[in-house]
Design a protein around this motif. Structure first.
Motif, PDB file in Angstrom:
ATOM      1  N   GLU A 218       0.809  -1.225   0.000  1.00 18.46           N
ATOM      2  CA  GLU A 218       0.000   0.000   0.000  1.00 18.46           C
ATOM      3  C   GLU A 218       0.839   1.271   0.000  1.00 18.46           C
ATOM      4  OE1 GLU A 218      -0.258  -2.611   2.089  1.00 18.46           O
ATOM      5  OE2 GLU A 218      -0.726  -1.944   4.158  1.00 18.46           O
ATOM      6  N   ASP A 219       2.152   1.143   0.114  1.00 11.17           N
ATOM      7  CA  ASP A 219       3.039   2.299  -0.024  1.00 11.17           C
ATOM      8  C   ASP A 219       3.342   2.614  -1.485  1.00 11.17           C
ATOM      9  OD1 ASP A 219       4.827   1.073   2.835  1.00 11.17           O
ATOM     10  OD2 ASP A 219       3.391   2.736   2.786  1.00 11.17           O
ATOM     11  N   THR A 220       2.899   1.763  -2.385  1.00  6.16           N
ATOM     12  CA  THR A 220       3.136   1.984  -3.809  1.00  6.16           C
ATOM     13  C   THR A 220       2.485   3.285  -4.264  1.00  6.16           C
ATOM     14  OG1 THR A 220       3.327  -0.380  -4.301  1.00  6.16           O
ATOM     15  CG2 THR A 220       2.695   1.077  -6.124  1.00  6.16           C
ATOM     16  N   ALA A 221       3.285   4.156  -4.864  1.00  7.56           N
ATOM     17  CA  ALA A 221       2.804   5.474  -5.287  1.00  7.56           C
ATOM     18  C   ALA A 221       3.945   6.224  -5.960  1.00  7.56           C
ATOM     19  CB  ALA A 221       2.302   6.271  -4.091  1.00  7.56           C
ATOM     20  N   VAL A 222       3.594   7.334  -6.558  1.00  4.50           N
ATOM     21  CA  VAL A 222       4.607   8.303  -6.973  1.00  4.50           C
ATOM     22  C   VAL A 222       4.833   9.238  -5.791  1.00  4.50           C
ATOM     23  CG1 VAL A 222       5.221  10.146  -8.564  1.00  4.50           C
ATOM     24  CG2 VAL A 222       3.933   8.161  -9.388  1.00  4.50           C
ATOM     25  N   TYR A 223       6.084   9.392  -5.400  1.00  6.70           N
ATOM     26  CA  TYR A 223       6.440  10.220  -4.256  1.00  6.70           C
ATOM     27  C   TYR A 223       7.001  11.558  -4.739  1.00  6.70           C
ATOM     28  CZ  TYR A 223       5.651   6.431  -0.980  1.00  6.70           C
ATOM     29  OH  TYR A 223       5.057   5.456  -0.215  1.00  6.70           O
ATOM     30  N   TYR A 224       6.478  12.611  -4.149  1.00  4.40           N
ATOM     31  CA  TYR A 224       6.881  13.970  -4.513  1.00  4.40           C
ATOM     32  C   TYR A 224       7.483  14.678  -3.305  1.00  4.40           C
ATOM     33  CZ  TYR A 224       3.706  13.289  -8.479  1.00  4.40           C
ATOM     34  OH  TYR A 224       3.082  12.807  -9.605  1.00  4.40           O
ATOM     35  N   CYS A 225       8.569  15.393  -3.541  1.00 10.77           N
ATOM     36  CA  CYS A 225       9.060  16.288  -2.496  1.00 10.77           C
ATOM     37  C   CYS A 225       8.566  17.698  -2.805  1.00 10.77           C
ATOM     38  CB  CYS A 225      10.580  16.247  -2.392  1.00 10.77           C
ATOM     39  SG  CYS A 225      11.470  16.837  -3.838  1.00 10.77           S
ATOM     40  N   ALA A 226       8.444  18.478  -1.758  1.00 15.84           N
ATOM     41  CA  ALA A 226       7.903  19.818  -1.911  1.00 15.84           C
ATOM     42  C   ALA A 226       8.500  20.746  -0.859  1.00 15.84           C
ATOM     43  CB  ALA A 226       6.382  19.795  -1.787  1.00 15.84           C
ATOM     44  N   ALA A 227       8.547  22.029  -1.195  1.00 15.37           N
ATOM     45  CA  ALA A 227       9.009  23.052  -0.272  1.00 15.37           C
ATOM     46  C   ALA A 227       7.859  24.005   0.036  1.00 15.37           C
ATOM     47  CB  ALA A 227      10.179  23.829  -0.873  1.00 15.37           C
ATOM     48  N   GLN A 228       7.778  24.434   1.280  1.00 16.64           N
ATOM     49  CA  GLN A 228       6.734  25.380   1.635  1.00 16.64           C
ATOM     50  C   GLN A 228       6.921  26.687   0.876  1.00 16.64           C
ATOM     51  OE1 GLN A 228       6.675  24.278   6.216  1.00 16.64           O
ATOM     52  NE2 GLN A 228       4.911  25.529   5.684  1.00 16.64           N
ATOM     53  N   ASP A 229       5.837  27.402   0.700  1.00 16.45           N
ATOM     54  CA  ASP A 229       5.900  28.595  -0.134  1.00 16.45           C
ATOM     55  C   ASP A 229       6.305  29.840   0.631  1.00 16.45           C
ATOM     56  OD1 ASP A 229       2.248  28.727  -0.386  1.00 16.45           O
ATOM     57  OD2 ASP A 229       3.609  28.888   1.324  1.00 16.45           O
ATOM     58  N   SER A 230       6.587  29.701   1.927  1.00 18.17           N
ATOM     59  CA  SER A 230       7.050  30.840   2.716  1.00 18.17           C
ATOM     60  C   SER A 230       8.282  30.442   3.516  1.00 18.17           C
ATOM     61  CB  SER A 230       5.961  31.309   3.674  1.00 18.17           C
ATOM     62  OG  SER A 230       4.828  31.756   2.961  1.00 18.17           O
ATOM     63  N   ARG A 231       9.243  31.331   3.564  1.00 16.16           N
ATOM     64  CA  ARG A 231      10.456  31.057   4.327  1.00 16.16           C
ATOM     65  C   ARG A 231      10.174  31.156   5.828  1.00 16.16           C
ATOM     66  NH1 ARG A 231      15.084  34.821   2.265  1.00 16.16           N
ATOM     67  NH2 ARG A 231      16.308  33.394   3.551  1.00 16.16           N
ATOM     68  N   PHE A 232      10.841  30.296   6.579  1.00 20.80           N
ATOM     69  CA  PHE A 232      10.760  30.287   8.047  1.00 20.80           C
ATOM     70  C   PHE A 232       9.326  30.116   8.553  1.00 20.80           C
ATOM     71  CE2 PHE A 232      15.108  31.155   8.177  1.00 20.80           C
ATOM     72  CZ  PHE A 232      15.404  32.252   7.377  1.00 20.80           C
ATOM     73  N   ALA A 233       8.484  29.500   7.762  1.00 17.89           N
ATOM     74  CA  ALA A 233       7.098  29.288   8.176  1.00 17.89           C
ATOM     75  C   ALA A 233       7.008  28.089   9.109  1.00 17.89           C
ATOM     76  CB  ALA A 233       6.220  29.057   6.948  1.00 17.89           C
ATOM     77  N   ARG A 234       5.942  28.089   9.932  1.00 18.14           N
ATOM     78  CA  ARG A 234       5.673  26.906  10.758  1.00 18.14           C
ATOM     79  C   ARG A 234       5.430  25.731   9.832  1.00 18.14           C
ATOM     80  NH1 ARG A 234       1.918  26.701  15.970  1.00 18.14           N
ATOM     81  NH2 ARG A 234       3.073  28.617  16.235  1.00 18.14           N
ATOM     82  N   ILE A 235       6.008  24.585  10.144  1.00 16.00           N
ATOM     83  CA  ILE A 235       5.898  23.441   9.260  1.00 16.00           C
ATOM     84  C   ILE A 235       4.447  22.998   9.173  1.00 16.00           C
ATOM     85  CG2 ILE A 235       6.404  21.748  11.069  1.00 16.00           C
ATOM     86  CD1 ILE A 235       7.414  21.654   7.306  1.00 16.00           C
ATOM     87  N   SER A 236       4.077  22.548   7.988  1.00 17.38           N
ATOM     88  CA  SER A 236       2.692  22.194   7.711  1.00 17.38           C
ATOM     89  C   SER A 236       2.591  20.763   7.213  1.00 17.38           C
ATOM     90  CB  SER A 236       2.133  23.152   6.653  1.00 17.38           C
ATOM     91  OG  SER A 236       0.852  22.752   6.202  1.00 17.38           O
ATOM     92  N   THR A 237       1.356  20.234   7.232  1.00 17.87           N
ATOM     93  CA  THR A 237       1.060  18.931   6.634  1.00 17.87           C
ATOM     94  C   THR A 237       0.096  19.065   5.472  1.00 17.87           C
ATOM     95  OG1 THR A 237      -0.782  18.521   8.132  1.00 17.87           O
ATOM     96  CG2 THR A 237       1.382  17.803   8.880  1.00 17.87           C
TER      97      THR A 237
END
Length: 125
Positions: free
Chosen positions: A88-107
């Motif tokens: 069930e882990d089968t997928a395309v995995y994407y990395c991403a960066a938040q759109d604001s610097r020094f922002a609180r980390i999000s999910t």
């Protein structure tokens, strides 16, 4: 910020993979980073994220205890160590960066404005 993900592949259930995401063109060490995945026929979903300073991390419930996100700000790279992989882990995995610097980390996907091209992970049973 440009992102390049790598490290995907075909692995048997119970195996492991390590994904890497190399960043360029921006101040990598000021952006929170995340990994998301999209399985066939499903929406893109959150997997893990890490704050710009590496102190705070979040994981989806489905991967807690199996996946570990980390970053090397000197190398402008974020990693996703995936252990005890399941079909069930089968997928395309994407990395991403938040759109604001020094922002609180999000999910949330909507807080990530820079995306890599994706790397396929296939786990056979």
């Amino acid at each position: 910020v440009q992102l390049q993900a790598s490290g995907g592949g075909l692995v048997q259930a119970g195996g492991f993979l390590r994904l890497s995401c190399a960043a360029s063109g921006g101040a990598f060490d000021s952006y929170g980073m995340g990994w998301f995945r999209q399985a066939p026929g499903k929406e893109r979903a959150f997997v893990a994220s890490i704050a710009w300073n590496g102190i705070t991390t979040y994981y989806a419930d489905s991967v807690k205890g199996r996946f570990t996100i980390s970053r090397d700000n000197a190398e402008n790279t974020v990693y996703l160590q995936m252990n005890n992989l399941k079909p069930e882990d089968t997928a395309v995995y994407y990395c991403a960066a938040q759109d604001s610097r020094f922002a609180r980390i999000s999910t949330s996907l909507r807080d990530f404005g820079f995306w890599g091209q994706g790397t396929q992970v296939t786990v056979s049973s």
